[in-house]
Design a protein around this motif. Structure first.
Motif, PDB file in Angstrom:
ATOM      1  N   HIS A 171      -3.824  13.005  -0.995  1.00 25.74           N
ATOM      2  CA  HIS A 171      -5.238  12.883  -1.325  1.00 25.74           C
ATOM      3  C   HIS A 171      -5.372  12.252  -2.708  1.00 25.74           C
ATOM      4  CE1 HIS A 171      -9.360  14.039  -2.356  1.00 25.74           C
ATOM      5  NE2 HIS A 171      -9.552  13.895  -1.071  1.00 25.74           N
ATOM      6  N   ASP A 172      -5.054  10.967  -2.721  1.00 26.02           N
ATOM      7  CA  ASP A 172      -5.036  10.221  -3.969  1.00 26.02           C
ATOM      8  C   ASP A 172      -6.430   9.701  -4.277  1.00 26.02           C
ATOM      9  OD1 ASP A 172      -3.773   9.106  -6.090  1.00 26.02           O
ATOM     10  OD2 ASP A 172      -2.245   8.081  -4.887  1.00 26.02           O
ATOM     11  N   ARG A 173      -6.674   9.388  -5.525  1.00 24.55           N
ATOM     12  CA  ARG A 173      -7.911   8.722  -5.912  1.00 24.55           C
ATOM     13  C   ARG A 173      -7.911   7.347  -5.244  1.00 24.55           C
ATOM     14  NH1 ARG A 173      -8.413   6.090 -10.907  1.00 24.55           N
ATOM     15  NH2 ARG A 173      -6.342   6.828 -11.419  1.00 24.55           N
ATOM     16  N   GLY A 185      -4.204  -0.620  -3.261  1.00 27.40           N
ATOM     17  CA  GLY A 185      -2.796  -0.376  -2.936  1.00 27.40           C
ATOM     18  C   GLY A 185      -2.438   1.086  -2.772  1.00 27.40           C
ATOM     19  N   ARG A 186      -3.397   1.969  -2.869  1.00 28.44           N
ATOM     20  CA  ARG A 186      -3.125   3.406  -2.675  1.00 28.44           C
ATOM     21  C   ARG A 186      -3.935   3.899  -1.497  1.00 28.44           C
ATOM     22  NH1 ARG A 186       0.333   6.450  -5.343  1.00 28.44           N
ATOM     23  NH2 ARG A 186       1.202   5.308  -7.084  1.00 28.44           N
ATOM     24  N   TYR A 187      -3.288   4.503  -0.564  1.00 28.52           N
ATOM     25  CA  TYR A 187      -3.962   4.998   0.630  1.00 28.52           C
ATOM     26  C   TYR A 187      -3.720   6.483   0.781  1.00 28.52           C
ATOM     27  CZ  TYR A 187      -4.107   0.045   1.424  1.00 28.52           C
ATOM     28  OH  TYR A 187      -4.325  -1.282   1.270  1.00 28.52           O
ATOM     29  N   ARG A 188      -4.575   7.109   1.577  1.00 21.88           N
ATOM     30  CA  ARG A 188      -4.389   8.543   1.802  1.00 21.88           C
ATOM     31  C   ARG A 188      -3.431   8.782   2.956  1.00 21.88           C
ATOM     32  NH1 ARG A 188     -10.489  10.401   0.082  1.00 21.88           N
ATOM     33  NH2 ARG A 188      -9.999  10.263  -2.132  1.00 21.88           N
ATOM     34  N   GLN A 189      -3.371   7.832   3.871  1.00 20.68           N
ATOM     35  CA  GLN A 189      -2.264   7.802   4.838  1.00 20.68           C
ATOM     36  C   GLN A 189      -1.523   6.507   4.588  1.00 20.68           C
ATOM     37  OE1 GLN A 189      -3.172   8.058   9.025  1.00 20.68           O
ATOM     38  NE2 GLN A 189      -1.046   7.812   9.608  1.00 20.68           N
ATOM     39  N   PHE A 190      -0.248   6.606   4.302  1.00 27.03           N
ATOM     40  CA  PHE A 190       0.545   5.403   4.078  1.00 27.03           C
ATOM     41  C   PHE A 190       1.907   5.616   4.736  1.00 27.03           C
ATOM     42  CE2 PHE A 190       3.281   7.095   0.696  1.00 27.03           C
ATOM     43  CZ  PHE A 190       2.559   8.213   0.314  1.00 27.03           C
ATOM     44  N   HIS A 191       2.736   4.598   4.694  1.00 24.79           N
ATOM     45  CA  HIS A 191       3.998   4.650   5.451  1.00 24.79           C
ATOM     46  C   HIS A 191       5.195   4.424   4.536  1.00 24.79           C
ATOM     47  CE1 HIS A 191       0.814   3.712   8.271  1.00 24.79           C
ATOM     48  NE2 HIS A 191       1.560   4.250   9.202  1.00 24.79           N
ATOM     49  N   ALA A 233       5.780  -0.381  -8.592  1.00 23.71           N
ATOM     50  CA  ALA A 233       6.905   0.255  -7.906  1.00 23.71           C
ATOM     51  C   ALA A 233       6.779   0.053  -6.400  1.00 23.71           C
ATOM     52  CB  ALA A 233       6.941   1.733  -8.232  1.00 23.71           C
ATOM     53  N   LEU A 234       7.834  -0.490  -5.806  1.00 28.75           N
ATOM     54  CA  LEU A 234       7.874  -0.635  -4.346  1.00 28.75           C
ATOM     55  C   LEU A 234       8.426   0.640  -3.730  1.00 28.75           C
ATOM     56  CD1 LEU A 234       9.518  -4.165  -4.306  1.00 28.75           C
ATOM     57  CD2 LEU A 234       7.112  -3.647  -3.879  1.00 28.75           C
ATOM     58  N   GLY A 235       9.222   1.322  -4.511  1.00 22.24           N
ATOM     59  CA  GLY A 235       9.825   2.545  -4.008  1.00 22.24           C
ATOM     60  C   GLY A 235      10.868   3.022  -4.987  1.00 22.24           C
ATOM     61  N   PHE A 295      16.093   7.557  -0.963  1.00 17.83           N
ATOM     62  CA  PHE A 295      14.964   6.802  -1.527  1.00 17.83           C
ATOM     63  C   PHE A 295      13.819   6.746  -0.532  1.00 17.83           C
ATOM     64  CE2 PHE A 295      17.288   2.920   0.218  1.00 17.83           C
ATOM     65  CZ  PHE A 295      16.310   2.542   1.136  1.00 17.83           C
ATOM     66  N   ALA A 296      12.637   6.412  -1.057  1.00 16.42           N
ATOM     67  CA  ALA A 296      11.460   6.186  -0.214  1.00 16.42           C
ATOM     68  C   ALA A 296      10.813   4.895  -0.679  1.00 16.42           C
ATOM     69  CB  ALA A 296      10.472   7.338  -0.375  1.00 16.42           C
ATOM     70  N   MET A 297      10.525   4.016   0.273  1.00 16.04           N
ATOM     71  CA  MET A 297       9.858   2.756  -0.072  1.00 16.04           C
ATOM     72  C   MET A 297       8.541   2.690   0.684  1.00 16.04           C
ATOM     73  SD  MET A 297      12.263   0.411  -1.516  1.00 16.04           S
ATOM     74  CE  MET A 297      13.781  -0.260  -0.905  1.00 16.04           C
TER      75      MET A 297
HETATM   76  P1  AMP Z   1       6.996   8.241  -4.266  1.00 11.68           P
HETATM   77  O1  AMP Z   1       7.337   9.076  -3.053  1.00 11.68           O
HETATM   78  O2  AMP Z   1       5.787   8.741  -4.984  1.00 11.68           O
HETATM   79  O3  AMP Z   1       8.176   7.973  -5.143  1.00 11.68           O
HETATM   80  O4  AMP Z   1       6.540   6.837  -3.685  1.00 11.68           O
HETATM   81  C1  AMP Z   1       7.451   5.927  -3.148  1.00 11.68           C
HETATM   82  C2  AMP Z   1       6.695   4.681  -2.746  1.00 11.68           C
HETATM   83  O5  AMP Z   1       5.751   4.992  -1.737  1.00 11.68           O
HETATM   84  C3  AMP Z   1       5.857   4.062  -3.854  1.00 11.68           C
HETATM   85  O6  AMP Z   1       6.629   3.237  -4.666  1.00 11.68           O
HETATM   86  C4  AMP Z   1       4.834   3.285  -3.063  1.00 11.68           C
HETATM   87  O7  AMP Z   1       5.364   2.061  -2.612  1.00 11.68           O
HETATM   88  C5  AMP Z   1       4.599   4.181  -1.877  1.00 11.68           C
HETATM   89  N1  AMP Z   1       3.410   5.024  -2.081  1.00 11.68           N
HETATM   90  C6  AMP Z   1       3.310   6.213  -2.701  1.00 11.68           C
HETATM   91  N2  AMP Z   1       2.058   6.684  -2.652  1.00 11.68           N
HETATM   92  C7  AMP Z   1       1.322   5.767  -1.981  1.00 11.68           C
HETATM   93  C8  AMP Z   1      -0.061   5.658  -1.581  1.00 11.68           C
HETATM   94  N3  AMP Z   1      -0.937   6.608  -1.851  1.00 11.68           N
HETATM   95  N4  AMP Z   1      -0.443   4.550  -0.889  1.00 11.68           N
HETATM   96  C9  AMP Z   1       0.447   3.580  -0.590  1.00 11.68           C
HETATM   97  N5  AMP Z   1       1.737   3.615  -0.925  1.00 11.68           N
HETATM   98  C10 AMP Z   1       2.195   4.695  -1.615  1.00 11.68           C
END
Ligand code: AMP
Length: 409
Positions: free
Chosen positions: A107-109, A113-119, A274-276, A298-300
């Motif tokens: 539940h981001d602001r 480039g920021r979504y509440r559902q992302f992948h 940050a891409l990930g 890692f998570a991207m």
């Molecule tokens: P994190 O798990 O916070 O380290 O995030 C890893 C990556 O997930 C980030 O670098 C973004 O590419 C992506 N990410 C994190 N939060 C969001 C979001 N709210 N919307 C889109 N992408 C996100």
């Protein structure tokens, strides 16, 4: 939240397929865990004091008073570690290499480039603590970014030490920041005693300026941690993965140890996005209540990577159908269905059984961009004949229904 419409989904699929391919080449197996997890697991795993595990966490309304509190997962690692232990995945020998692709929820602001559902494309290795594991998964991430065609990617690397060297460094960090408290962002002031590493992660201008003179963890690593960082660097060099040590790159939670890294891309404003990122989390299994097990991953973010891709990936998008069967009014729809079924042995095909004239159907076939149409007039059904028209050359020939797959090559 956003829809991924068909025109865009084709590109997503290519990016996902390349993730499957790169992961498989490194011996990773796919795992899928539920998008709903227990609140306790996530709070312990992501940290209640972090944004993702605190104010950004989507909590489900309990169905009954006795229900276990549940949340939508904000990241994959805690669930994968839970599945590793509950599924006894280490029983067949370690390390166990796992990857997944899936939706995360925060539940981001709302912002660009920021979504509440992302992948995320998520990669985890459990059961081995060596720097070689960290380097291997960084190399996998690097290969994937190259395979999807992303350019201008940089890798930042750091070690945040372990239980033998980090406590003394954290004391130094607190001692540095205490006299500067008044100049810190209020959140950072609160974090100073409990999790001082997070001060290094703050994006507020005032805190960024103070960071420049903060003590560097790389000057205070124990011999084992220093050796591990050197090993990761040497292996990355050997793999041709350029990187830069950033002694202020951190992951704020206690169970992270040693290697941390972030893939970044220079954006148009010259800032880095940050891409990930990822790192080693040797303390996580124990923090979740499972047997002590080293881990790294890692998570991207897929949205961010896809948004940064140049041009078309793999050429123009293909129309969904290669062939349409057009039946004249009065022809039974089962004839169209049968011919389409035969065509499907070779190409993507469907029948247009709508009650419209052949002329109207031809017009829509041409709009749909199909390569061929198979025309069936009322007189053709008994003899099982059709006319196959090549929409590019305009050539038309008559065939038996049975000959259709062969004629499509
Ligand atoms: P994190 O798990 O916070 O380290 O995030 C890893 C990556 O997930 C980030 O670098 C973004 O590419 C992506 N990410 C994190 N939060 C969001 C979001 N709210 N919307 C889109 N992408 C996100």
């Amino acid at each position: 939240m956003r829809d991924i419409l068909p025109a865009e989904r084709a590109r997503w699929r290519q990016v996902e397929e390349r993730a499957h391919h790169c992961a498989a080449r490194h011996g990773f197996e796919e795992i899928e865990t539920p998008i709903i997890e227990s609140a306790m697991l996530i709070e312990r795993g992501v940290g209640e004091s972090s944004d993702a595990g605190g104010k950004e966490l989507y909590r489900l309304q309990p169905m009954t008073e006795a229900s276990v509190p549940l949340v939508l997962r904000p990241e994959a690692t805690a669930g994968v570690v839970r599945a590793y232990h509950e599924g006894h995945l280490g029983a067949g020998g370690v390390p166990v290499r796992l990857y997944s692709l899936g939706s995360m929820f925060r539940h981001d602001r709302p912002q660009a480039g920021r979504y509440r559902q992302f992948h995320q494309f998520n990669v985890e290795v459990l059961g081995e603590g060596s720097g070689a594991i960290d380097a291997d998964l960084i190399e996998l991430g690097w290969e994937w970014l190259a395979a999807v065609g992303l350019e201008g990617v940089g890798l930042e690397l750091n070690s945040i030490g372990d239980e033998s060297c980090r406590p003394a460094y954290l004391d130094l960090l607190r001692a540095y920041y205490r006299p500067l408290q008044d100049r810190l962002h209020p959140d950072c002031r609160r974090r100073l005693e409990e999790s001082p590493l997070r001060l290094l992660d703050c994006k507020e201008a005032g805190c960024v300026a103070l960071k420049a003179r903060a003590p560097r963890i790389t000057d205070h690593l124990c011999a084992d941690c220093a050796r591990s960082l050197a090993e990761v660097r040497e292996l990355l060099q050997g793999a041709g993965v350029p990187h830069r040590v950033n002694p202020y790159l951190v992951r704020g939670l206690d169970y992270y140890t040693r290697t941390v890294f972030e893939f970044q891309r220079d954006n148009d404003e010259g800032a880095q996005s940050a891409l990930g990122g990822g790192g080693r989390y040797d303390g996580l299994s124990a923090a979740l209540g499972f047997a002590d097990t080293p881990g790294s991953g890692f998570a991207m973010g897929l949205e961010r990577i896809i948004a940064n891709l140049p041009g078309e990936l793999g050429g123009e998008p293909r129309p969904p159908l290669d062939l349409l069967v057009l039946i004249e009014e009065g022809v039974v729809s089962s004839a169209g269905a049968e011919v389409a079924r035969r065509a499907r042995q070779r190409v993507a095909a469907a029948a247009d059984a709508s009650p419209r004239s052949l002329k109207a159907k031809m017009r829509s076939a041409s709009r749909a961009g199909v390569r061929w149409v198979a025309l069936i007039a009322a007189g053709d059904v008994e003899g099982r004949r059709l006319r196959l028209r090549d929409m590019v050359s305009g050539e038309q020939r008559e065939l038996d229904w049975d000959q259709l797959p062969e004629a499509l090559g």
